[in-house]
Design a protein around this motif. Structure first.
Motif, PDB file in Angstrom:
ATOM      1  N   CYS A   1      -4.585  -5.063 -21.750  1.00  0.00           N
ATOM      2  CA  CYS A   1      -5.788  -4.352 -21.353  1.00  0.00           C
ATOM      3  C   CYS A   1      -5.410  -2.959 -20.843  1.00  0.00           C
ATOM      4  N   ARG A   2      -6.372  -2.033 -20.918  1.00  0.00           N
ATOM      5  CA  ARG A   2      -6.074  -0.631 -20.608  1.00  0.00           C
ATOM      6  C   ARG A   2      -6.055  -0.344 -19.113  1.00  0.00           C
ATOM      7  N   PHE A   3      -6.415  -1.329 -18.318  1.00  0.00           N
ATOM      8  CA  PHE A   3      -6.594  -1.079 -16.888  1.00  0.00           C
ATOM      9  C   PHE A   3      -5.482  -1.742 -16.076  1.00  0.00           C
ATOM     10  N   PRO A   4      -5.098  -1.131 -14.970  1.00  0.00           N
ATOM     11  CA  PRO A   4      -4.100  -1.759 -14.094  1.00  0.00           C
ATOM     12  C   PRO A   4      -4.704  -2.958 -13.371  1.00  0.00           C
ATOM     13  N   PRO A   5      -3.878  -3.875 -12.908  1.00  0.00           N
ATOM     14  CA  PRO A   5      -4.391  -5.081 -12.241  1.00  0.00           C
ATOM     15  C   PRO A   5      -5.344  -4.798 -11.090  1.00  0.00           C
TER      16      PRO A   5
ATOM     17  N   CYS B   1     -11.086  -6.531 -11.619  1.00  0.00           N
ATOM     18  CA  CYS B   1     -12.340  -7.140 -11.171  1.00  0.00           C
ATOM     19  C   CYS B   1     -13.346  -6.110 -10.674  1.00  0.00           C
ATOM     20  N   HIS B   2     -13.154  -4.835 -11.026  1.00  0.00           N
ATOM     21  CA  HIS B   2     -14.080  -3.798 -10.570  1.00  0.00           C
ATOM     22  C   HIS B   2     -15.427  -3.875 -11.270  1.00  0.00           C
ATOM     23  N   SER B   3     -15.460  -4.398 -12.484  1.00  0.00           N
ATOM     24  CA  SER B   3     -16.724  -4.501 -13.219  1.00  0.00           C
ATOM     25  C   SER B   3     -16.621  -5.626 -14.227  1.00  0.00           C
ATOM     26  N   GLN B   4     -17.791  -6.088 -14.684  1.00  0.00           N
ATOM     27  CA  GLN B   4     -17.803  -7.141 -15.688  1.00  0.00           C
ATOM     28  C   GLN B   4     -17.189  -6.666 -16.999  1.00  0.00           C
ATOM     29  N   GLU B   5     -17.394  -5.368 -17.321  1.00  0.00           N
ATOM     30  CA  GLU B   5     -16.862  -4.837 -18.571  1.00  0.00           C
ATOM     31  C   GLU B   5     -15.334  -4.864 -18.568  1.00  0.00           C
TER      32      GLU B   5
ATOM     33  N   CYS C   1     -10.189  -7.358 -20.217  1.00  0.00           N
ATOM     34  CA  CYS C   1      -8.884  -7.889 -19.816  1.00  0.00           C
ATOM     35  C   CYS C   1      -8.846  -9.415 -19.836  1.00  0.00           C
ATOM     36  N   LYS C   2      -9.970 -10.030 -20.278  1.00  0.00           N
ATOM     37  CA  LYS C   2     -10.056 -11.483 -20.441  1.00  0.00           C
ATOM     38  C   LYS C   2      -9.793 -12.240 -19.143  1.00  0.00           C
ATOM     39  N   VAL C   3     -10.405 -11.755 -18.067  1.00  0.00           N
ATOM     40  CA  VAL C   3     -10.219 -12.404 -16.768  1.00  0.00           C
ATOM     41  C   VAL C   3     -11.567 -12.658 -16.072  1.00  0.00           C
ATOM     42  N   GLN C   4     -12.633 -12.864 -16.869  1.00  0.00           N
ATOM     43  CA  GLN C   4     -13.945 -13.050 -16.256  1.00  0.00           C
ATOM     44  C   GLN C   4     -13.967 -14.251 -15.311  1.00  0.00           C
TER      45      GLN C   4
END
Length: 258
Positions: free
Chosen positions: A29-33, A37-41, A46-49
């Motif tokens: 995923c393009r985002f750091p850990p 969880c900052h947004s649903q998108e 990142c497949k962590v819903q």
């Protein structure tokens, strides 16, 4: 939860992401850990819903007040001893994260205008002494040590003689001399007077012991439930996300063997 703590939790519960140099065959995923969880998108990408929902539940759970259980009792009353040893302590052991306990060792005692003996107790002078000993122990140790010490005393064949061994076992830093000075001095009287005031202020007025309130309220229904299964009642009254102990849900633990 602080950011550092959050990152540790995220790395622990999101093993499918790339960590510690171990690559996942799926696109990273393009985002750091720290942003997963900052947004649903972002959580979806990142497949962590599911994990973010669980983490949110844990965080919100910390803001839910614990179930407040107050037990008004007498130290030598058989029914009080049974409730403390068979219901209260085992339940607290399993559910201490969602319940708080207040012990009030006074019960059916009476405050009298006598310098020699300012209190009379249902089970005589020995009970008055043990009540005051436990009041002093609560004062010096606080929770959870006081509950452990009092459980140790109440589960013994001789409650009074178990005092010093139980104190030494659970609170070795508290000297018996300090407790004894409390019992024989003004502090002990002040503590017991405070418990007398608390007990007299009960509404409805207590008619027996143990008298148990939940979140400051007494009902016959809750008393009946507490007598049969305090554990299930605390789980029922807790307004937050139920812990696994309440739901019977399996908890995945890391397993290691030698």
């Amino acid at each position: 939860m602080k950011l550092s703590g959050l990152l540790v939790v995220l790395f622990l519960i999101f093993p499918e992401q790339e960590t510690f140099g171990i690559s996942d065959p799926r696109p990273a995923c393009r985002f750091p850990p720290s942003q997963w969880c900052h947004s649903q998108e972002i959580a979806f990408e990142c497949k962590v819903q599911k994990q973010c929902m669980e983490l949110k539940a844990i965080s919100s759970n910390q803001t839910v007040p614990r179930v407040s259980v107050a037990v008004y009792y007498e130290s030598l009353c058989p029914d009080s001893r049974y409730f403390i040893t068979q219901q209260l302590f085992p339940t607290w052991t399993m559910l201490q994260d969602i319940m708080s306990v207040t012990l009030v060792p006074y019960g059916n005692a009476k405050e009298v205008l006598s310098a020699a003996s300012p209190f009379t107790c249902q089970h005589g002078a020995p009970e008055c002494r043990v009540n005051m000993i436990q009041a002093c122990i609560i004062h010096f140790t606080g929770n959870p040590l006081s509950l452990q010490i009092i459980y140790c005393m109440e589960s013994s064949a001789d409650v009074l003689n178990a005092t010093q061994p139980c104190l030494q076992l659970y609170a070795p830093s508290v000297s018996w001399s300090s407790v004894d000075s409390c019992v024989n001095g003004r502090l002990g009287y002040q503590l017991m007077h405070g418990y007398a005031v608390m007990t007299r202020a009960l509404n409805p007025v207590h008619t027996h012991v143990p008298w148990v309130t939940f979140d400051g309220e007494y009902t016959q229904e809750n008393e009946d439930k507490a007598a049969s299964s305090l554990f299930h009642l605390v789980c029922e009254l807790y307004r937050g996300v139920k812990p696994p102990a309440c739901t019977g849900a399996a908890v995945k633990l890391s397993r290691s063997v030698c």
